[in-house]
Motif scaffolding. Structure first.
Motif, PDB file in Angstrom:
ATOM      1  N   TYR A 184     -26.402 -37.047 -32.162  1.00  0.00           N
ATOM      2  CA  TYR A 184     -25.574 -37.342 -33.336  1.00  0.00           C
ATOM      3  C   TYR A 184     -26.439 -37.403 -34.604  1.00  0.00           C
ATOM      4  O   TYR A 184     -27.399 -38.183 -34.660  1.00  0.00           O
ATOM      5  N   PRO A 185     -26.090 -36.640 -35.636  1.00  0.00           N
ATOM      6  CA  PRO A 185     -26.805 -36.737 -36.911  1.00  0.00           C
ATOM      7  C   PRO A 185     -26.651 -38.117 -37.546  1.00  0.00           C
ATOM      8  O   PRO A 185     -25.726 -38.874 -37.235  1.00  0.00           O
ATOM      9  N   GLY A 186     -27.558 -38.432 -38.465  1.00  0.00           N
ATOM     10  CA  GLY A 186     -27.432 -39.652 -39.239  1.00  0.00           C
ATOM     11  C   GLY A 186     -26.277 -39.559 -40.218  1.00  0.00           C
ATOM     12  O   GLY A 186     -25.676 -38.492 -40.405  1.00  0.00           O
ATOM     13  N   ALA A 187     -25.970 -40.664 -40.865  1.00  0.00           N
ATOM     14  CA  ALA A 187     -24.830 -40.718 -41.789  1.00  0.00           C
ATOM     15  C   ALA A 187     -25.000 -39.723 -42.930  1.00  0.00           C
ATOM     16  O   ALA A 187     -26.049 -39.679 -43.576  1.00  0.00           O
ATOM     17  N   ARG A 188     -23.974 -38.904 -43.117  1.00  0.00           N
ATOM     18  CA  ARG A 188     -23.918 -37.916 -44.198  1.00  0.00           C
ATOM     19  C   ARG A 188     -25.010 -36.850 -44.082  1.00  0.00           C
ATOM     20  O   ARG A 188     -25.436 -36.282 -45.085  1.00  0.00           O
ATOM     21  N   VAL A 189     -25.431 -36.560 -42.863  1.00  0.00           N
ATOM     22  CA  VAL A 189     -26.406 -35.489 -42.658  1.00  0.00           C
ATOM     23  C   VAL A 189     -25.767 -34.431 -41.776  1.00  0.00           C
ATOM     24  O   VAL A 189     -25.186 -34.745 -40.739  1.00  0.00           O
ATOM     25  N   GLU A 190     -25.848 -33.166 -42.187  1.00  0.00           N
ATOM     26  CA  GLU A 190     -25.217 -32.107 -41.396  1.00  0.00           C
ATOM     27  C   GLU A 190     -26.045 -31.769 -40.165  1.00  0.00           C
ATOM     28  O   GLU A 190     -27.252 -32.035 -40.104  1.00  0.00           O
ATOM     29  N   ALA A 191     -25.392 -31.175 -39.188  1.00  0.00           N
ATOM     30  CA  ALA A 191     -26.027 -30.872 -37.902  1.00  0.00           C
ATOM     31  C   ALA A 191     -27.247 -29.972 -38.046  1.00  0.00           C
ATOM     32  O   ALA A 191     -28.279 -30.184 -37.390  1.00  0.00           O
ATOM     33  N   ASP A 192     -27.175 -28.957 -38.905  1.00  0.00           N
ATOM     34  CA  ASP A 192     -28.282 -28.017 -39.083  1.00  0.00           C
ATOM     35  C   ASP A 192     -29.581 -28.692 -39.485  1.00  0.00           C
ATOM     36  O   ASP A 192     -30.668 -28.142 -39.266  1.00  0.00           O
ATOM     37  N   ALA A 193     -29.482 -29.872 -40.086  1.00  0.00           N
ATOM     38  CA  ALA A 193     -30.670 -30.548 -40.596  1.00  0.00           C
ATOM     39  C   ALA A 193     -31.579 -31.068 -39.488  1.00  0.00           C
ATOM     40  O   ALA A 193     -32.694 -31.518 -39.761  1.00  0.00           O
ATOM     41  N   TYR A 194     -31.123 -31.003 -38.235  1.00  0.00           N
ATOM     42  CA  TYR A 194     -31.947 -31.477 -37.112  1.00  0.00           C
ATOM     43  C   TYR A 194     -32.450 -30.335 -36.231  1.00  0.00           C
ATOM     44  O   TYR A 194     -33.130 -30.592 -35.234  1.00  0.00           O
TER      45      TYR A 194
END
Length: 265
Positions: free
Chosen positions: A87-97
Motif C-alpha cells: 500500500y502506498p503512503g497517503a497521497r502517493v501514487e502507486a508508480d512512486a514505489y
C-alpha cells in the motif's frame, strides 16, 4: 401590543428563526470549504519522479506492467512463489514505489502488486489487498505491506482477519502497527519493520515506541541517513528531514533488508 405579550413573543420567535438560519448557513459554508480543501488535497498526490521510474522500468531483471488499477512487478526469470501487496503512503501514487521495489524483486524473485487506492488513501481502502492478489495467481505465499499510512492500515487489515487471503506476514516501511491491530501475540506472522534514521515525518524513536504492538520475533531495522520520502521516489515531502544518503543508496539499503527478509534470511 396586546396585554398578553403576543406581539413581543412573535418578534422574538422571528429573530430566533433568523439566527438559526444564519447559523445553519455558516455551518454549511464551512463544511463546503472543508470538503473542497480535502478534495484538492486528496486529488493532488505525490507523483513518481520520471527518472527513477524510467531506470527501474529498464532493469532487465524485472517486468513492470501497468494494470487498470495498479502496478505489477514480476521477475524476468523464475518467480519464487512469494507475492507482496504493498500500500502506498497517503497521497502517493502507486508508480512512486516502482523504483523502490524493482531491486527487491530482482534479488528475491518475489512478485509485487502496488494497487491504486481510493483517493490515494489506505484509510479509505484498507481491504484493497484482497482483490489485488488476483493480479498474481501464481504466487502461493502472500505478504501485505505498506509505507507510512499504507503500512498502518496494512497491519490493521492483517490483524482484522477479514478477507480470504492467508497472509504470511507484513512488510512495514516507515510506519507502525497500533495496539488495536492485535498483532503482539501473533506467532503465525513474519514481520519486518524498517525505519529511516533521518525520517522527519515518523522518526525511528516513534516507530520504536510502537514495537510492542508487533510479534515478539518481528525483525526491526533502521537505515541510517534515510528520510521518509526516500522509501518511495516522489521527491521531497513537506515536514521531512534532509537525508544523509542519496536516493539510490537509500533504495539499495531498504531493498537489501527487504529482499533478505522475503528470502528468509
Amino acid at each position: 401590543m396586546s396585554g398578553d405579550g403576543t406581539v413581543e413573543r412573535s418578534g422574538r420567535g422571528r429573530r430566533s428563526v433568523r439566527v438559526l438560519w444564519w447559523t445553519l448557513a455558516v455551518f454549511v459554508a464551512l463544511l463546503l470549504v472543508a470538503l473542497t480543501a480535502f478534495a484538492v488535497w486528496a486529488l493532488t498526490p505525490y507523483r513518481a519522479e520520471p527518472g527513477p521510474l524510467a531506470r527501474a522500468e529498464r532493469d532487465p531483471a524485472v517486468v513492470v506492467e501497468r494494470l487498470s488499477d495498479g502496478v505489477l512487478i514480476s521477475p524476468a526469470g523464475e518467480a519464487s512463489g512469494t507475492g507482496v501487496v504493498f500500500y502506498p503512503g497517503a497521497r502517493v501514487e502507486a508508480d512512486a514505489y516502482v523504483a523502490s521495489w524493482v531491486p527487491v524483486v530482482a534479488e528475491s524473485g518475489a512478485t509485487v502488486v502496488i494497487p491504486d487506492l481510493r483517493l490515494n488513501l489506505a484509510l479509505l481502502d484498507s481491504a484493497r489487498a484482497e482483490s489485488a492478489v488476483e493480479a498474481a495467481p501464481e504466487a502461493t505465499e502472500w505478504y501485505l505491506g505498506g509505507h507510512s499510512m499504507g503500512g498502518a492500515f496494512a497491519a490493521l487489515h492483517v490483524g482484522s482477519g477479514n478477507g480470504d487471503t492467508e497472509w504470511q506476514g507484513l512488510v512495514l516501511w516507515a510506519t507502525y502497527a497500533v495496539e488495536s491491530a492485535g498483532l503482539a501475540e501473533r506467532d503465525d506472522l513474519e514481520v519486518l519493520s524498517v525505519a529511516g534514521g533521518r525520517d522527519g515525518i515518523l522518526p525511528p524513536e516513534e516507530v520504536a515506541e510502537h514495537r510492542p504492538h508487533l510479534p515478539e520475533d518481528a525483525r526491526t531495522e533502521v537505515v541510517e541517513g534515510m528520510n521518509h520520502a526516500q522509501f518511495g521516489a516522489y521527491g521531497a515531502q513537506s515536514g521531512d528531514a534532509e537525508p544523509e544518503l542519496d536516493d539510490e543508496r537509500a533504495h539499495e539499503a531498504v531493498a537489501g533488508v527487504t529482499a533478505a527478509f522475503l528470502l528468509g534470511g
